[in-house]
Write a protein that holds these residues in place. Structure first.
Motif, PDB file in Angstrom:
ATOM      1  N   VAL A  96       0.855  -1.197   0.000  1.00 34.14           N
ATOM      2  CA  VAL A  96       0.000   0.000   0.000  1.00 34.14           C
ATOM      3  C   VAL A  96       0.889   1.244   0.000  1.00 34.14           C
ATOM      4  O   VAL A  96       1.710   1.431   0.909  1.00 34.14           O
ATOM      5  N   GLY A  97       0.729   2.042  -1.059  1.00 32.82           N
ATOM      6  CA  GLY A  97       1.456   3.312  -1.161  1.00 32.82           C
ATOM      7  C   GLY A  97       0.530   4.472  -0.839  1.00 32.82           C
ATOM      8  O   GLY A  97      -0.573   4.294  -0.299  1.00 32.82           O
ATOM      9  N   GLU A  98       0.994   5.649  -1.215  1.00 33.56           N
ATOM     10  CA  GLU A  98       0.299   6.874  -0.809  1.00 33.56           C
ATOM     11  C   GLU A  98      -0.807   7.271  -1.800  1.00 33.56           C
ATOM     12  O   GLU A  98      -1.989   7.222  -1.467  1.00 33.56           O
ATOM     13  N   ALA A  99      -0.412   7.646  -2.982  1.00 40.35           N
ATOM     14  CA  ALA A  99      -1.365   8.155  -3.966  1.00 40.35           C
ATOM     15  C   ALA A  99      -0.698   8.139  -5.330  1.00 40.35           C
ATOM     16  O   ALA A  99       0.533   8.185  -5.420  1.00 40.35           O
ATOM     17  N   PRO A 100      -1.489   8.096  -6.382  1.00 37.53           N
ATOM     18  CA  PRO A 100      -0.871   8.118  -7.720  1.00 37.53           C
ATOM     19  C   PRO A 100      -0.114   9.421  -7.957  1.00 37.53           C
ATOM     20  O   PRO A 100      -0.525  10.484  -7.485  1.00 37.53           O
ATOM     21  N   GLY A 101       0.983   9.310  -8.690  1.00 37.79           N
ATOM     22  CA  GLY A 101       1.696  10.494  -9.170  1.00 37.79           C
ATOM     23  C   GLY A 101       1.304  10.756 -10.625  1.00 37.79           C
ATOM     24  O   GLY A 101       0.332  10.176 -11.139  1.00 37.79           O
ATOM     25  N   GLU A 103       2.734   9.945 -13.533  1.00 36.64           N
ATOM     26  CA  GLU A 103       2.799   8.801 -14.451  1.00 36.64           C
ATOM     27  C   GLU A 103       1.649   7.830 -14.207  1.00 36.64           C
ATOM     28  O   GLU A 103       1.054   7.272 -15.127  1.00 36.64           O
ATOM     29  N   GLU A 104       1.353   7.629 -12.910  1.00 41.39           N
ATOM     30  CA  GLU A 104       0.281   6.693 -12.541  1.00 41.39           C
ATOM     31  C   GLU A 104      -1.070   7.228 -13.009  1.00 41.39           C
ATOM     32  O   GLU A 104      -1.912   6.491 -13.516  1.00 41.39           O
ATOM     33  N   ASP A 105      -1.258   8.532 -12.861  1.00 44.63           N
ATOM     34  CA  ASP A 105      -2.498   9.187 -13.306  1.00 44.63           C
ATOM     35  C   ASP A 105      -2.648   9.057 -14.825  1.00 44.63           C
ATOM     36  O   ASP A 105      -3.740   8.860 -15.349  1.00 44.63           O
ATOM     37  N   GLU A 109      -2.120   2.972 -13.540  1.00 40.63           N
ATOM     38  CA  GLU A 109      -1.554   1.848 -12.770  1.00 40.63           C
ATOM     39  C   GLU A 109      -0.641   2.407 -11.677  1.00 40.63           C
ATOM     40  O   GLU A 109       0.116   3.347 -11.939  1.00 40.63           O
ATOM     41  N   PRO A 110      -0.692   1.822 -10.449  1.00 44.73           N
ATOM     42  CA  PRO A 110       0.160   2.346  -9.380  1.00 44.73           C
ATOM     43  C   PRO A 110       1.636   2.000  -9.588  1.00 44.73           C
ATOM     44  O   PRO A 110       1.967   0.970 -10.182  1.00 44.73           O
ATOM     45  N   PHE A 111       2.487   2.865  -9.082  1.00 42.22           N
ATOM     46  CA  PHE A 111       3.934   2.620  -9.049  1.00 42.22           C
ATOM     47  C   PHE A 111       4.501   2.212 -10.415  1.00 42.22           C
ATOM     48  O   PHE A 111       5.061   1.139 -10.570  1.00 42.22           O
ATOM     49  N   VAL A 112       4.331   3.100 -11.373  1.00 42.20           N
ATOM     50  CA  VAL A 112       4.913   2.833 -12.698  1.00 42.20           C
ATOM     51  C   VAL A 112       6.022   3.827 -13.042  1.00 42.20           C
ATOM     52  O   VAL A 112       6.689   3.671 -14.055  1.00 42.20           O
ATOM     53  N   CYS A 136      -1.586  -1.189  -4.382  1.00 38.53           N
ATOM     54  CA  CYS A 136      -2.582  -0.109  -4.484  1.00 38.53           C
ATOM     55  C   CYS A 136      -2.145   1.042  -3.575  1.00 38.53           C
ATOM     56  O   CYS A 136      -1.067   1.006  -2.986  1.00 38.53           O
ATOM     57  N   ASN A 137      -2.970   2.041  -3.506  1.00 33.59           N
ATOM     58  CA  ASN A 137      -2.633   3.249  -2.751  1.00 33.59           C
ATOM     59  C   ASN A 137      -3.744   3.612  -1.775  1.00 33.59           C
ATOM     60  O   ASN A 137      -4.895   3.182  -1.943  1.00 33.59           O
ATOM     61  N   ILE A 138      -3.400   4.458  -0.831  1.00 28.74           N
ATOM     62  CA  ILE A 138      -4.415   5.041   0.074  1.00 28.74           C
ATOM     63  C   ILE A 138      -5.453   5.808  -0.750  1.00 28.74           C
ATOM     64  O   ILE A 138      -6.647   5.675  -0.531  1.00 28.74           O
ATOM     65  N   TYR A 216      10.238   2.414   4.197  1.00 29.42           N
ATOM     66  CA  TYR A 216      10.329   3.717   3.544  1.00 29.42           C
ATOM     67  C   TYR A 216       9.709   3.667   2.151  1.00 29.42           C
ATOM     68  O   TYR A 216       9.697   2.620   1.495  1.00 29.42           O
ATOM     69  N   HIS A 217       9.281   4.829   1.701  1.00 22.92           N
ATOM     70  CA  HIS A 217       8.742   4.932   0.347  1.00 22.92           C
ATOM     71  C   HIS A 217       9.907   4.879  -0.647  1.00 22.92           C
ATOM     72  O   HIS A 217      10.949   5.502  -0.426  1.00 22.92           O
ATOM     73  N   PRO A 218       9.738   4.133  -1.751  1.00 20.35           N
ATOM     74  CA  PRO A 218      10.845   4.069  -2.716  1.00 20.35           C
ATOM     75  C   PRO A 218      11.259   5.447  -3.253  1.00 20.35           C
ATOM     76  O   PRO A 218      12.436   5.651  -3.564  1.00 20.35           O
TER      77      PRO A 218
HETATM   78  N1  URA Z   1       3.910   6.824  -5.096  1.00 13.90           N
HETATM   79  C1  URA Z   1       2.898   6.196  -4.468  1.00 13.90           C
HETATM   80  O1  URA Z   1       2.777   6.234  -3.251  1.00 13.90           O
HETATM   81  N2  URA Z   1       2.046   5.506  -5.210  1.00 13.90           N
HETATM   82  C2  URA Z   1       2.143   5.417  -6.529  1.00 13.90           C
HETATM   83  O2  URA Z   1       1.314   4.744  -7.131  1.00 13.90           O
HETATM   84  C3  URA Z   1       3.201   6.075  -7.154  1.00 13.90           C
HETATM   85  C4  URA Z   1       4.085   6.773  -6.427  1.00 13.90           C
END
Ligand code: URA
Length: 247
Positions: A96-101, A103-105, A109-112, A136-138, A216-218
């Protein structure tokens, strides 16, 4: 994964397995236990009032359709598209990540983006492919200028996340980054104090508790590569927890 493969994966993370553990300095901020408002108590009503009561009954198809049509907060006005989540619906590990950035928007797709590529390397270091986990994200919509999710936005999205967790029923959730961890666990504790111990969250009134590990967040690791050694400690713990419950 054999030792040579793991060494190669670690090399791509630019870390070495024998890096001595560094003692985490204690934060002077004593904010453990300060809670973030839950979806029930949050200020700021959804932009379009809509019932969330039935979300706990939706299957994957209906849940995705509901997210795609969501207008529960103002982020629906600025998103290109929703970013629902991706991966194995029966995954043992849920990221679980935070929110789309941006690229994701754009891609849905999350974390691309760059952080996603590092996340893939982190997973590979513990013998997992992206397709074997669920990600997925929050928040399911991108906050403009990548602003931190507001409590109202997180609360509006929470029923979707909780339904995803209930449907997957993962063995373990890995929260990546402070925002994801604090929102998931509904605390305001600094990430340095959340790491290194197993937390849990209750999903649904009758549901069991799902263990949560924090790292930590990547994107933070890309900015602060020296912290990769600590992230590797977290990943080893994740691997141990998954192996401990191997059927
Ligand atoms: N960072 C996040 O937390 N989520 C994403 O999908 C992309 C970057």
């Amino acid at each position: 994964m054999d030792a040579a493969e793991r060494r190669a994966a670690l090399a791509s993370l630019e870390i070495v397995e024998w890096t001595p553990r560094v003692v985490e300095p204690q934060s002077p901020t004593m904010d453990v236990g300060m809670s973030i408002p839950s979806s029930a108590s949050v200020q700021g009503r959804p932009a379009t009032p809509e019932t969330t009561a039935d979300i706990g009954q939706l299957d994957w198809t209906a849940l995705r359709a509901r997210v795609d049509a969501c207008r529960a907060c103002e982020l629906c006005q600025t998103r290109t598209q929703t970013v629902f989540g991706v991966g194995d619906h029966s995954a043992r590990l849920l990221i679980v990540g935070e929110a789309p950035g941006a690229e994701e928007d754009r891609l849905g797709e999350p974390f691309v983006g760059p952080a996603g590529r590092l996340l893939d390397e982190m997973l590979r270091a513990i013998g997992l492919q992206r397709q074997q986990v669920y990600i997925c994200n929050i928040l399911k919509c991108r906050p403009p200028r990548n602003a931190d999710p507001t409590p109202a936005q997180a609360a509006a999205c929470r029923p979707y996340l909780e339904r995803q967790i209930a449907l997957i029923a993962p063995q373990l959730i890995l929260a990546v980054g402070r925002i994801a961890a604090q929102n998931l666990l509904q605390v305001a504790t600094p990430i340095g104090r959340l790491r290194g111990q197993c937390h849990s969250i209750q999903i649904g009134e009758a549901g069991g508790r799902v263990p949560v590990w924090v790292t930590y967040h990547p994107a933070y690791l890309l900015r602060s590569p020296r912290e990769k050694a600590r992230a590797w400690d977290d990943l080893k713990a994740v691997r141990r927890l998954l192996e401990a419950e191997q059927p």
